[in-house]
Scaffold this active site. Structure first.
Site, PDB file in Angstrom:
ATOM      1  N   ASP A  11       0.866  -1.237  -0.039  1.00 14.33           N
ATOM      2  CA  ASP A  11       0.011  -0.002   0.032  1.00 14.33           C
ATOM      3  C   ASP A  11       0.825   1.200   0.069  1.00 14.33           C
ATOM      4  OD1 ASP A  11      -2.134  -1.565   0.098  1.00 14.33           O
ATOM      5  OD2 ASP A  11      -2.341  -1.645   2.308  1.00 14.33           O
ATOM      6  N   ASP A 130     -13.430  -4.438  -2.631  1.00 11.90           N
ATOM      7  CA  ASP A 130     -13.484  -4.244  -1.144  1.00 11.90           C
ATOM      8  C   ASP A 130     -14.684  -4.710  -0.280  1.00 11.90           C
ATOM      9  OD1 ASP A 130     -10.796  -3.061  -1.398  1.00 11.90           O
ATOM     10  OD2 ASP A 130     -11.530  -1.374  -1.405  1.00 11.90           O
TER      11      ASP A 130
END
EC number: 4.3.2.10
Length: 258
Positions: A11, A130
């Site tokens: 990330d 997600d």
């Protein structure tokens, strides 16, 4: 039989690699290029880079580090972050990425999946989903703009329905991010993965919850996913890539050796 893939997730926020828990409270892990080089050297099969705030800041991922990463590794890597058009996808791919991943932009315009896959081929179009279990609805729901907690919200899409839709639109691969499990290191959501596997005809990658070798095995064996993605366990050296692969191979998994 195609080999199962072991994938490291990085990330990215403001030019550095970060990691949070359940997509919140991110802490700096290290610099992008050195970490990419390290994982490639240790035998990871693939890397995925998520610029977690690009979409919420309405900007495209910084291509300078993509170019730098492409110079130091010889394994496939995927990049996500603010890709909202065919031209954006072209910029990222031309910078050296092998695949692009879209998430929020696909929710805004599902036809973007079709446009990009028709231009560059389905093999380089990954859809990130997600997924969050909503107890009030007793269902897994798709979340949007998860890179910024102040802008994150739940869409009207059930995860299963969105998985079907993105396949219809031309998704070449799906990464299922199980937000309820993210960063906890208590295992992937095997039940959720198994249900999605039944309706997913393209490669399916499990993301969220790995904390041990056993967790990787469970996702690969019981849910029959095509790859397992993890971050924390690799960043913190809780699980060594070489050891992980060796143990999975010993248990009959088709895995590329380091």
């Amino acid at each position: 039989m195609l080999a199962k893939r072991i994938i490291a997730c990085l990330d990215v926020d403001d030019g550095v690699v970060v990691k949070g828990i359940k997509f919140q409270n991110h802490k700096i892990v290290g610099d992008i290029v050195p970490l990419a080089r390290r994982y490639a050297k240790e035998g990871i099969d693939e890397l995925v880079f998520y610029d977690i705030t690009a979409a919420t800041k309405n900007k495209l991922v910084d291509r300078s580090w993509i170019k730098n990463v492409s110079k130091v590794i010889n394994i496939p890597f995927c990049v996500a972050g603010g890709i909202k058009s065919v031209e954006d996808a072209k910029k990222v791919l031309s910078s050296g990425a092998d695949k692009i991943s879209i998430n929020s932009s696909a929710l805004i315009d599902p036809n973007l999946i079709t446009k990009i896959s028709e231009r560059f081929g389905v093999q380089c179009v990954v859809i990130g989903i997600d997924s969050w279990f909503d107890k009030t609805k007793n269902s897994y729901m798709v979340q949007q703009y998860t890179g910024d907690i102040s802008k994150t919200y739940q869409t009207s899409w059930k995860t299963s329905d969105w998985v079907k839709k993105v396949q219809e639109k031309g998704a070449g691969e799906i990464v299922l991010n199980m937000m309820n499990k993210d960063g906890l290191q208590k295992g992937y959501d095997i039940s959720h993965l198994s249900e999605i596997r039944k309706i997913c005809k393209v490669p399916l990658i499990a993301s969220g919850g790995a904390g041990s070798v056993e967790h990787f095995y469970e996702a690969l064996y019981y849910s029959n996913v095509d790859g397992v993605l993890a971050a924390s366990v690799f960043h913190k050296n809780i699980v060594e890539i070489k050891v992980l692969k060796k143990k999975l191979i010993a248990r009959g998994m088709e895995i590329r050796e380091c």
